[in-house]
Design a protein around this motif. Structure first.
Motif, short mmCIF file in Angstrom:
data_model
loop_
_atom_site.label_atom_id
_atom_site.label_comp_id
_atom_site.label_asym_id
_atom_site.label_seq_id
_atom_site.Cartn_x
_atom_site.Cartn_y
_atom_site.Cartn_z
N SER A 91 -4.16 71.30 -5.78
CA SER A 91 -4.27 70.59 -4.50
C SER A 91 -4.56 69.11 -4.70
O SER A 91 -4.31 68.30 -3.80
CB SER A 91 -5.37 71.23 -3.65
N PHE A 92 -5.13 68.75 -5.87
CA PHE A 92 -5.44 67.36 -6.15
C PHE A 92 -5.33 67.13 -7.65
O PHE A 92 -5.74 67.97 -8.45
CB PHE A 92 -6.86 67.00 -5.71
N CYS A 93 -4.75 66.00 -8.04
CA CYS A 93 -4.63 65.68 -9.46
C CYS A 93 -4.40 64.19 -9.63
O CYS A 93 -4.21 63.45 -8.65
CB CYS A 93 -3.49 66.47 -10.12
N HIS A 94 -4.42 63.76 -10.87
CA HIS A 94 -4.02 62.42 -11.26
C HIS A 94 -2.66 62.50 -11.93
O HIS A 94 -2.19 63.60 -12.26
CB HIS A 94 -5.07 61.82 -12.19
N ASP A 114 -2.81 61.60 -0.21
CA ASP A 114 -4.16 62.13 -0.39
C ASP A 114 -4.25 63.18 -1.48
O ASP A 114 -5.35 63.61 -1.83
CB ASP A 114 -4.68 62.71 0.93
N ARG A 115 -3.11 63.57 -2.02
CA ARG A 115 -3.10 64.61 -3.05
C ARG A 115 -3.38 64.04 -4.44
O ARG A 115 -3.66 64.79 -5.38
CB ARG A 115 -1.74 65.29 -3.04
N GLY A 117 -4.97 60.90 -7.25
CA GLY A 117 -5.99 59.90 -7.55
C GLY A 117 -5.41 58.73 -8.32
O GLY A 117 -4.65 57.93 -7.80
N HIS A 226 -3.08 53.68 -4.73
CA HIS A 226 -3.71 54.41 -5.83
C HIS A 226 -3.90 53.51 -7.04
O HIS A 226 -3.01 52.72 -7.38
CB HIS A 226 -2.84 55.61 -6.22
N HIS A 291 -12.07 64.43 -6.72
CA HIS A 291 -11.32 64.46 -5.47
C HIS A 291 -11.48 63.19 -4.64
O HIS A 291 -11.11 63.16 -3.48
CB HIS A 291 -11.74 65.68 -4.64
N ARG A 293 -10.02 59.79 -3.80
CA ARG A 293 -8.65 59.33 -3.94
C ARG A 293 -8.55 58.08 -4.77
O ARG A 293 -7.66 57.92 -5.59
CB ARG A 293 -8.06 59.09 -2.55
#
Length: 305
Positions: A91-94, A114-115, A117, A226, A291, A293
């Motif tokens: 759901s979230f990553c770099h 928003d997903r 970073g 980002h 998480h 951003r």
């Protein structure tokens, strides 16, 4: 190798390391996820890196090219990657990108900001795209039919591995002394390159030219907030330095570093150095901050382009 469903295709993927910090690697054109394999053992603890093959590359499906190569566009690759992340429950990553992976990542960032970073971009194709004329596209067609031509062109993507004189036109690229296992590794990667789909060989330059001509992403660069660390090898003959300087000047949170003595592919040419930059960029992120951003930027020697 495992594969993950991404809409109409299945994509090859692989994981290196484990930890609370997830970094997804988006490789470049004519490449595959294994282009970071030599660097991966040197990545910091606590960082999980996931490499995903584009459609048409590596262990992924190779759908026939549609008219105008529309099913191999940068937008399509970005949609594939997002669908793969859904299936992998990320759901979230770099992001870590190389070459054309950079413009694919730009589309991913704009589609689902928003997903993601931080972004670590090695010699990226910028949101400006690239221009290829008919002669240059003809060279890609020649590469499709000849492993020797493919090897000669791909050697220029890792130029510091070769004797400079051997990279001249009509010469046979010769490895410089002291490379050890990297020579056999390069030849294995070359085998994977020679097996990519027509939609990669021809579709990528066609679609990058469309990106350049449309100017869509160039106009939207300022929306990409980002944090970016962009590395450019001073011996890189593939990515115009002027494009990277414009990217760094327009994007709100982008820093450009010129690295001496390296060509287009630090991940192959100097894997320990590549791992060091990646570790400095992502290794300082705490689990609690994963998480957030826009994490605080930190990296080795920098210059603003």
């Amino acid at each position: 190798m495992p594969r993950v469903r991404a809409g109409e295709v299945y994509l090859g993927w692989r994981t290196w390391g484990e930890g609370d910090i997830t970094v997804v690697f988006i490789h470049g054109n004519l490449a595959c996820k294994e282009w970071i394999e030599f660097a991966a053992p040197l990545f910091p603890r606590g960082v999980r890196v996931i490499g995903i093959d584009w459609r048409g590359c590596g262990e992924s499906d190779r759908p026939p090219a549609a008219s105008g190569y529309v099913n191999y566009s940068m937008q399509q690759h970005a949609q594939d990657m997002l669908a793969a992340l859904d299936e992998l429950n990320i759901s979230f990553c770099h992001l870590a990108t190389h070459s054309t992976g950079g413009i694919i990542a730009a589309r991913m960032l704009l589609m689902q900001p928003d997903r993601f970073g931080k972004v670590f971009a090695l010699d990226p194709v910028t949101p400006l795209g690239l221009s290829f004329n008919e002669d240059q596209i003809g060279l890609f067609r020649a590469m499709m039919g000849s492993r020797d031509v493919t090897r000669a062109v791909m050697a220029t993507a890792a130029s510091s591995l070769f004797v400079p004189e051997s990279l001249a036109p009509n010469a046979v690229p010769m490895f410089r002394d002291g490379l050890g296992e990297i020579m056999a590794f390069f030849e294995r990667l070359l085998d994977k390159t020679f097996g990519v789909a027509e939609g990669i060989w021809i579709g990528t330059p066609v679609n990058l030219t469309r990106e350049r001509e449309s100017g869509e992403l160039e106009r939207r660069m300022k929306e990409i907030e980002h944090p970016h660390l962009v590395l450019w090898g001073e011996r890189d003959g593939w990515i115009p330095a002027a494009d990277l300087k414009r990217m760094a000047a327009v994007m709100p949170n982008c820093r450009l570093v010129t690295v001496p003595g390296v060509g287009h592919s630090m991940n192959l040419e100097q894997p320990a150095l590549y791992a060091g930059y990646l570790g400095a960029w992502f290794g300082g992120i705490s689990g609690d901050a994963n998480h957030q951003r826009y994490a605080t930027m930190s990296a080795p020697t920098r210059e603003r382009g």
